[in-house]
Design a protein around this motif. Sequence first.
Motif, PDB file in Angstrom:
ATOM      1  N   ASN A   1      31.571  25.486 -26.458  1.00 11.61           N
ATOM      2  CA  ASN A   1      30.707  24.606 -27.246  1.00 11.61           C
ATOM      3  C   ASN A   1      30.527  23.231 -26.623  1.00 11.61           C
ATOM      4  N   VAL A   2      30.756  23.118 -25.332  1.00  7.60           N
ATOM      5  CA  VAL A   2      30.596  21.843 -24.630  1.00  7.60           C
ATOM      6  C   VAL A   2      29.462  21.995 -23.619  1.00  7.60           C
ATOM      7  N   ILE A   3      28.566  21.024 -23.609  1.00  5.99           N
ATOM      8  CA  ILE A   3      27.488  21.002 -22.628  1.00  5.99           C
ATOM      9  C   ILE A   3      27.824  19.929 -21.613  1.00  5.99           C
ATOM     10  N   ARG A   4      27.918  20.351 -20.357  1.00  7.09           N
ATOM     11  CA  ARG A   4      28.231  19.412 -19.287  1.00  7.09           C
ATOM     12  C   ARG A   4      26.940  18.953 -18.636  1.00  7.09           C
ATOM     13  N   LEU A   5      26.871  17.660 -18.398  1.00  4.24           N
ATOM     14  CA  LEU A   5      25.712  17.064 -17.750  1.00  4.24           C
ATOM     15  C   LEU A   5      26.191  16.289 -16.529  1.00  4.24           C
ATOM     16  N   LEU A   6      25.546  16.511 -15.409  1.00  4.21           N
ATOM     17  CA  LEU A   6      25.862  15.755 -14.200  1.00  4.21           C
ATOM     18  C   LEU A   6      24.552  15.465 -13.488  1.00  4.21           C
ATOM     19  N   MET A   7      24.052  14.255 -13.713  1.00  3.93           N
ATOM     20  CA  MET A   7      22.797  13.865 -13.108  1.00  3.93           C
ATOM     21  C   MET A   7      23.055  13.430 -11.674  1.00  3.93           C
ATOM     22  N   PRO A   8      22.176  13.810 -10.758  1.00  3.91           N
ATOM     23  CA  PRO A   8      22.336  13.342  -9.385  1.00  3.91           C
ATOM     24  C   PRO A   8      22.143  11.823  -9.321  1.00  3.91           C
ATOM     25  N   LEU A   9      22.832  11.187  -8.422  1.00  2.00           N
ATOM     26  CA  LEU A   9      22.742   9.734  -8.312  1.00  2.00           C
ATOM     27  C   LEU A   9      21.359   9.277  -7.872  1.00  2.00           C
ATOM     28  N   VAL A  10      20.557  10.170  -7.312  1.00  2.00           N
ATOM     29  CA  VAL A  10      19.220   9.809  -6.837  1.00  2.00           C
ATOM     30  C   VAL A  10      18.133  10.120  -7.866  1.00  2.00           C
ATOM     31  N   ILE A  11      18.505  10.455  -9.095  1.00  2.00           N
ATOM     32  CA  ILE A  11      17.523  10.798 -10.122  1.00  2.00           C
ATOM     33  C   ILE A  11      16.653   9.574 -10.439  1.00  2.00           C
ATOM     34  N   SER A  12      15.362   9.812 -10.592  1.00  2.00           N
ATOM     35  CA  SER A  12      14.461   8.710 -10.954  1.00  2.00           C
ATOM     36  C   SER A  12      14.514   8.485 -12.466  1.00  2.00           C
ATOM     37  N   ASP A  13      14.066   7.333 -12.893  1.00  2.00           N
ATOM     38  CA  ASP A  13      14.018   7.043 -14.324  1.00  2.00           C
ATOM     39  C   ASP A  13      13.139   8.053 -15.054  1.00  2.00           C
ATOM     40  N   GLU A  14      12.025   8.429 -14.429  1.00  2.00           N
ATOM     41  CA  GLU A  14      11.111   9.386 -15.047  1.00  2.00           C
ATOM     42  C   GLU A  14      11.767  10.757 -15.204  1.00  2.00           C
ATOM     43  N   GLN A  15      12.480  11.198 -14.167  1.00  2.00           N
ATOM     44  CA  GLN A  15      13.165  12.486 -14.243  1.00  2.00           C
ATOM     45  C   GLN A  15      14.262  12.460 -15.304  1.00  2.00           C
ATOM     46  N   PHE A  16      15.001  11.365 -15.353  1.00  3.27           N
ATOM     47  CA  PHE A  16      16.062  11.233 -16.343  1.00  3.27           C
ATOM     48  C   PHE A  16      15.491  11.267 -17.758  1.00  3.27           C
ATOM     49  N   ASP A  17      14.419  10.510 -17.979  1.00  4.88           N
ATOM     50  CA  ASP A  17      13.781  10.491 -19.299  1.00  4.88           C
ATOM     51  C   ASP A  17      13.274  11.878 -19.687  1.00  4.88           C
ATOM     52  N   GLU A  18      12.671  12.583 -18.741  1.00  5.41           N
ATOM     53  CA  GLU A  18      12.167  13.925 -19.018  1.00  5.41           C
ATOM     54  C   GLU A  18      13.312  14.865 -19.398  1.00  5.41           C
ATOM     55  N   ALA A  19      14.414  14.809 -18.661  1.00  2.00           N
ATOM     56  CA  ALA A  19      15.564  15.668 -18.947  1.00  2.00           C
ATOM     57  C   ALA A  19      16.150  15.354 -20.323  1.00  2.00           C
ATOM     58  N   MET A  20      16.261  14.078 -20.657  1.00  2.00           N
ATOM     59  CA  MET A  20      16.818  13.701 -21.956  1.00  2.00           C
ATOM     60  C   MET A  20      15.886  14.096 -23.094  1.00  2.00           C
ATOM     61  N   ASN A  21      14.571  14.045 -22.855  1.00  2.00           N
ATOM     62  CA  ASN A  21      13.615  14.499 -23.862  1.00  2.00           C
ATOM     63  C   ASN A  21      13.752  15.995 -24.112  1.00  2.00           C
ATOM     64  N   VAL A  22      13.958  16.767 -23.048  1.00  2.00           N
ATOM     65  CA  VAL A  22      14.161  18.211 -23.195  1.00  2.00           C
ATOM     66  C   VAL A  22      15.451  18.485 -23.954  1.00  2.00           C
ATOM     67  N   LEU A  23      16.523  17.784 -23.597  1.00  2.00           N
ATOM     68  CA  LEU A  23      17.797  17.975 -24.288  1.00  2.00           C
ATOM     69  C   LEU A  23      17.675  17.606 -25.768  1.00  2.00           C
ATOM     70  N   GLU A  24      16.998  16.515 -26.053  1.00  2.00           N
ATOM     71  CA  GLU A  24      16.805  16.104 -27.450  1.00  2.00           C
ATOM     72  C   GLU A  24      15.997  17.155 -28.218  1.00  2.00           C
ATOM     73  N   ALA A  25      14.933  17.661 -27.605  1.00  2.00           N
ATOM     74  CA  ALA A  25      14.115  18.693 -28.256  1.00  2.00           C
ATOM     75  C   ALA A  25      14.933  19.960 -28.485  1.00  2.00           C
ATOM     76  N   ALA A  26      15.791  20.308 -27.534  1.00  2.00           N
ATOM     77  CA  ALA A  26      16.642  21.489 -27.689  1.00  2.00           C
ATOM     78  C   ALA A  26      17.587  21.309 -28.865  1.00  2.00           C
ATOM     79  N   LEU A  27      18.222  20.161 -28.953  1.00  2.00           N
ATOM     80  CA  LEU A  27      19.148  19.893 -30.055  1.00  2.00           C
ATOM     81  C   LEU A  27      18.427  19.911 -31.395  1.00  2.00           C
TER      82      LEU A  27
END
Length: 98
Positions: free
Chosen positions: A52-78
């Motif tokens: 029941n644990v979701i692990r997240l490891l963003m690459p250090l080179v992730i752009s702000d846009e990519q990070f925002d998109e990923a968090m939006n997907v995670l929020e929609a999933a939840l």
Amino acid sequence: MVGTIHGMGAMRAMELVRSKETLQPADKETQQVVKYCYEHGVITISAGTYGNVIRLLMPLVISDEQFDEAMNVLEAALQSVTAGYMATVPDSEKVAHA
């Protein structure tokens, strides 16, 4: 459904629970979140003794846009999984889960 969040920096772990009072692991719901994320282009890893644990490891080179998109997907999933779970909970128990 988010019970606790652990980690530092780009390495995080989110523990999903069915109830914050009982801390019952949300193992099936976690798998649904992982599947939703994968189907929408975000790779996550489930972990933990109860799965029941979701692990997240963003690459250090992730752009702000990519990070925002990923968090939006995670929020929609939840939101999607929580809405589905709450539809199965009797009205008398919904206060404890909100």
